[in-house]
Design a protein around this motif. Structure first.
Motif, PDB file in Angstrom:
ATOM      1  N   THR A  67       0.945  70.134 101.199  1.00  0.00           N
ATOM      2  CA  THR A  67       0.968  68.869 100.466  1.00  0.00           C
ATOM      3  C   THR A  67      -0.432  68.516  99.975  1.00  0.00           C
ATOM      4  OG1 THR A  67       2.842  68.092 101.762  1.00  0.00           O
ATOM      5  CG2 THR A  67       1.529  66.414 100.627  1.00  0.00           C
TER       6      THR A  67
ATOM      7  N   GLU B 164       1.150  69.727 106.720  1.00  0.00           N
ATOM      8  CA  GLU B 164       0.669  68.888 105.619  1.00  0.00           C
ATOM      9  C   GLU B 164      -0.304  69.618 104.692  1.00  0.00           C
ATOM     10  OE1 GLU B 164      -0.597  65.411 108.089  1.00  0.00           O
ATOM     11  OE2 GLU B 164       0.326  64.351 106.399  1.00  0.00           O
TER      12      GLU B 164
ATOM     13  N   MET C  54      -4.047  59.538  96.353  1.00  0.00           N
ATOM     14  CA  MET C  54      -2.719  60.160  96.337  1.00  0.00           C
ATOM     15  C   MET C  54      -2.139  60.231  97.752  1.00  0.00           C
ATOM     16  SD  MET C  54      -3.681  63.147  93.635  1.00  0.00           S
ATOM     17  CE  MET C  54      -2.053  63.775  93.275  1.00  0.00           C
ATOM     18  N   TYR C  55      -2.962  60.576  98.728  1.00  0.00           N
ATOM     19  CA  TYR C  55      -2.517  60.703 100.110  1.00  0.00           C
ATOM     20  C   TYR C  55      -2.068  59.348 100.654  1.00  0.00           C
ATOM     21  CZ  TYR C  55      -2.417  62.412 104.923  1.00  0.00           C
ATOM     22  OH  TYR C  55      -2.019  62.758 106.190  1.00  0.00           O
ATOM     23  N   GLU C  56      -2.842  58.316 100.373  1.00  0.00           N
ATOM     24  CA  GLU C  56      -2.497  56.970 100.845  1.00  0.00           C
ATOM     25  C   GLU C  56      -1.223  56.439 100.183  1.00  0.00           C
ATOM     26  OE1 GLU C  56      -3.754  54.830 103.206  1.00  0.00           O
ATOM     27  OE2 GLU C  56      -4.839  56.628 103.835  1.00  0.00           O
ATOM     28  N   ASN C  57      -0.913  56.899  98.989  1.00  0.00           N
ATOM     29  CA  ASN C  57       0.241  56.395  98.250  1.00  0.00           C
ATOM     30  C   ASN C  57       1.414  57.366  98.226  1.00  0.00           C
ATOM     31  OD1 ASN C  57      -0.633  53.714  97.048  1.00  0.00           O
ATOM     32  ND2 ASN C  57      -2.346  55.049  96.526  1.00  0.00           N
ATOM     33  N   ARG C  58       1.400  58.377  99.081  1.00  0.00           N
ATOM     34  CA  ARG C  58       2.510  59.329  99.096  1.00  0.00           C
ATOM     35  C   ARG C  58       3.774  58.594  99.529  1.00  0.00           C
ATOM     36  NH1 ARG C  58      -0.431  59.643 103.490  1.00  0.00           N
ATOM     37  NH2 ARG C  58       0.483  60.052 105.527  1.00  0.00           N
ATOM     38  N   GLY C  59       4.856  58.948  98.922  1.00  0.00           N
ATOM     39  CA  GLY C  59       6.128  58.312  99.231  1.00  0.00           C
ATOM     40  C   GLY C  59       6.385  57.045  98.441  1.00  0.00           C
TER      41      GLY C  59
ATOM     42  N   MET D  96      -1.976  68.181  96.196  1.00  0.00           N
ATOM     43  CA  MET D  96      -2.693  66.981  95.755  1.00  0.00           C
ATOM     44  C   MET D  96      -4.051  67.339  95.160  1.00  0.00           C
ATOM     45  SD  MET D  96      -1.880  64.224  98.747  1.00  0.00           S
ATOM     46  CE  MET D  96      -0.225  63.629  99.036  1.00  0.00           C
TER      47      MET D  96
END
Length: 175
Positions: A33, A30, A146-151, A37
């Motif tokens: 990624t 990760e 951004m991490y919480e909303n990935r995908g 971010m």
């Protein structure tokens, strides 16, 4: 006015700082990624606030006038700028004198030679000497959003409260 940036390849905050801020324990897979971010969060804040968080080269193409407010700061005291006139055929002709750069958060190029007319290209370096704590915090918070909303399908990612406050505090209102 057209603005281009040449950004550094380094991160404005290190991965350990992001990990501690977000209380993450992530797999090494990760890390790329998260690094992406951090870069995206930094660019988002820079673009919205007209900031150069890290030292970078700014190139602005605009019409010549007595005072040209430059779109990205801060610029260090003693910094210099390059100025070229842009011909109709796209050729650049360097201008050696007849202008000076006013440093600060809101830099301005002052043209003192009235023979400099038409389209001009201004080159200068902007960036913070060190990344302040409030900027580092805003980047880490934005990475968290951004991490919480990935995908999640992209529909205009919201700014974190810290990033929005930083942009409001350090940004320039543009119409």
């Amino acid at each position: 006015m057209q603005t281009e940036r040449t950004r550094p390849n380094t991160l404005a905050v290190n991965m350990m700082e992001v990990e501690e801020h977000l209380r993450l324990t992530y797999a090494i897979e990760e890390q790329l990624t998260l690094q992406a971010m951090v870069t995206a969060a930094t660019v988002e804040i820079e673009e919205r606030a007209g900031l150069a968080i890290q030292s970078q080269t700014i190139t602005v193409t605009t019409d010549a006038c007595t005072d040209i407010p430059l779109p990205v700061g801060p610029v260090a005291t003693g910094a210099t700028a390059t100025l070229s006139t842009l011909g109709d055929d796209g050729t650049l002709t360097p201008v050696a004198s007849g202008f000076w750069l006013e440093a600060g958060r809101w830099p301005v190029l002052h043209i003192t030679d009235t023979s400099i007319t038409g389209r001009v290209v201004v080159g200068y370096t902007a960036g913070m000497a060190t990344v302040p704590a409030d900027v580092r915090h805003a980047i880490c918070d934005q990475v968290g959003v951004m991490y919480e909303n990935r995908g999640v399908p992209a529909q205009g990612l919201a700014l974190s409260m810290s990033a929005a406050a930083l942009i409001a505090r350090r940004g320039r209102v543009r119409l």
